[in-house]
Design an enzyme around this catalytic site. Structure first.
Site, short mmCIF file in Angstrom:
data_model
loop_
_atom_site.label_atom_id
_atom_site.label_comp_id
_atom_site.label_asym_id
_atom_site.label_seq_id
_atom_site.Cartn_x
_atom_site.Cartn_y
_atom_site.Cartn_z
CG HIS A 24 -1.94 1.07 1.28
ND1 HIS A 24 -3.05 1.02 2.09
CD2 HIS A 24 -2.00 2.27 0.64
CE1 HIS A 24 -3.75 2.13 1.94
NE2 HIS A 24 -3.13 2.92 1.08
CG HIS A 203 -7.65 3.19 -0.44
ND1 HIS A 203 -6.93 2.59 -1.44
CD2 HIS A 203 -6.79 4.02 0.21
CE1 HIS A 203 -5.69 3.05 -1.40
NE2 HIS A 203 -5.57 3.91 -0.42
CD GLU A 206 -7.59 6.70 4.46
OE1 GLU A 206 -8.10 6.62 3.32
OE2 GLU A 206 -6.54 7.35 4.68
N1 HPA Z 1 -6.70 7.25 1.05
C1 HPA Z 1 -7.34 7.54 -0.05
N2 HPA Z 1 -6.74 8.00 -1.14
C2 HPA Z 1 -5.42 8.14 -1.12
C3 HPA Z 1 -4.69 7.84 0.01
C4 HPA Z 1 -5.37 7.34 1.14
O1 HPA Z 1 -4.81 7.04 2.21
N3 HPA Z 1 -3.40 8.11 -0.30
C5 HPA Z 1 -3.35 8.53 -1.57
N4 HPA Z 1 -4.59 8.57 -2.07
ZN ZN Z 2 -3.77 4.76 0.38
#
Ligand code: HPA
Ligand code: ZN
Length: 349
Positions: A24, A203, A206
């Site tokens: 990642h 993703h 988060e």
């Molecule tokens: N999250 C979402 N988009 C992103 C991230 C992340 O951590 N880093 C670079 N683009």
């Molecule tokens: Zn990322």
């Protein structure tokens, strides 16, 4: 496998020395302020910052979006194939010094095509750097990410434009602003990518809710979840992730800087491991979050009091979670064992 006992004071050096895979890492997020200024000069791009220090000063983030605004602005200096080559070459050289034996690198074509840079320019530059790294012993692959704040149609157009270069990337992912852009917005794009035989990652969790992780799994059929730390709020999800060994690519310093956790001591990495999940440690955007992969390991271990056994588990997980051939994974695991044995021996005088 029997783990040799490691003295706690040797843990930081062990974390640095152990072989690991990085799964990642956004290549645009490895663009250091020094390189932003050097490329701006080389390409005649005007920057809204007077100095490297002034730019660094702007790296004070409060959440994901406040980071993304600066991250996309920084990428505006990338114009030519050589720029993408130099960027990836610098990252891979650094990764090799941190004992990264395999890297699966994200790139965001839409960040560049929006500025008139061709997908071919982006992929050719990055791919050549990966080939050079392979020749020097570091395994490196690319994963194309769709920007989720843009439309499904734009994602389809990006896929079409990239398909002549399909041999240069092994998978597709989903990144950018999470909340308000659930995975199912891209259900049809990812269905097409699966038909084409690409690996699928996304993703999810988060900043977004566990429901987005469920969607990434059930709708996109993601093989790995990037971040995924919000899964702890859903017991059924945690059970599923553990039972299916769905890897989470966790990025501690990113989570700290974007305030996903109030501080690193409260990061839930240890809890994820304790629950039997295939968690891994990664750097996300090392130029923006204050450290590459070994800094992520060392700082989260120091803050949460994790042990050599967990270091082993995280490195082994990174190989298991990778899309590398089983024979390579076995070779890296054997190197992990050798490294641990070396650190178990009494220190040389
Ligand atoms: N999250 C979402 N988009 C992103 C991230 C992340 O951590 N880093 C670079 N683009
Ligand atoms: Zn990322």
């Amino acid at each position: 496998m029997k783990l040799p006992a490691i003295a706690p004071d040797r843990l930081p050096a062990l974390l640095a020395a152990m072989p690991k895979a990085e799964l990642h890492m956004h290549i645009e997020g490895s663009l250091e302020p020094e390189m932003i200024f050097a490329l701006a000069e080389r390409n005649g791009v005007a920057l809204p910052y007077a100095s490297i220090e002034e730019l660094r000063h702007a790296y004070a983030f409060t959440d994901l979006q406040s980071f993304l605004d600066i991250y996309y602005a920084g990428a505006s200096v990338l114009l030519k194939e050589e720029d993408f080559y130099d960027l990836a070459q610098a990252y891979l050289a650094r990764a090799a010094t941190e004992n990264v034996v395999h890297a699966e690198i994200f790139f965001d074509p839409q960040t560049h095509t929006a500025r008139g840079v061709g997908v071919d320019t982006v992929i050719r530059g990055l791919s050549r750097a990966c080939a050079d790294a392979r020749a020097q012993g570091t395994s490196a692959e690319l994963i194309l990410c769709f920007l989720r704040h843009l439309s499904e149609r734009e994602a389809f157009e990006t896929l079409e434009a990239a398909l002549p270069f399909r041999d240069h990337f092994i998978g597709v992912g989903l990144d950018s602003s999470e909340v308000g852009h659930p995975p199912d917005k891209f259900a049809r794009v990812f269905a097409r990518c699966r038909e084409l035989g690409f690996h699928i990652v996304a993703h999810a969790g988060e900043e977004g809710p566990p429901a987005y992780i469920w969607q990434a799994l059930d709708v996109l059929k993601a093989e790995r979840i990037d971040h995924g730390v919000q899964a702890v709020h859903d017991a059924a999800l945690m059970q599923r992730l553990a039972a299916e060994r769905v890897p989470l690519t966790v990025c501690p310093l990113s989570n700290q800087k974007l305030r996903v956790f109030p501080d690193l001591a409260q990061h839930n990495l240890k809890r994820l491991l304790d629950a039997g999940l295939c968690a891994t440690v990664n750097s996300d955007d090392p130029a923006y979050f204050g450290g590459h992969i070994n800094a992520n390991f060392q700082q989260v271990f120091a803050a949460t009091g994790m042990t050599a056994e967990q270091a082993w588990q995280l490195a082994a997980n990174s190989f298991e979670a990778s899309f590398a051939p089983a024979a390579d994974q076995a070779r890296w695991l054997a190197r992990l064992q050798t490294t641990f044995e070396r650190f178990a021996a009494p220190a040389e005088i």
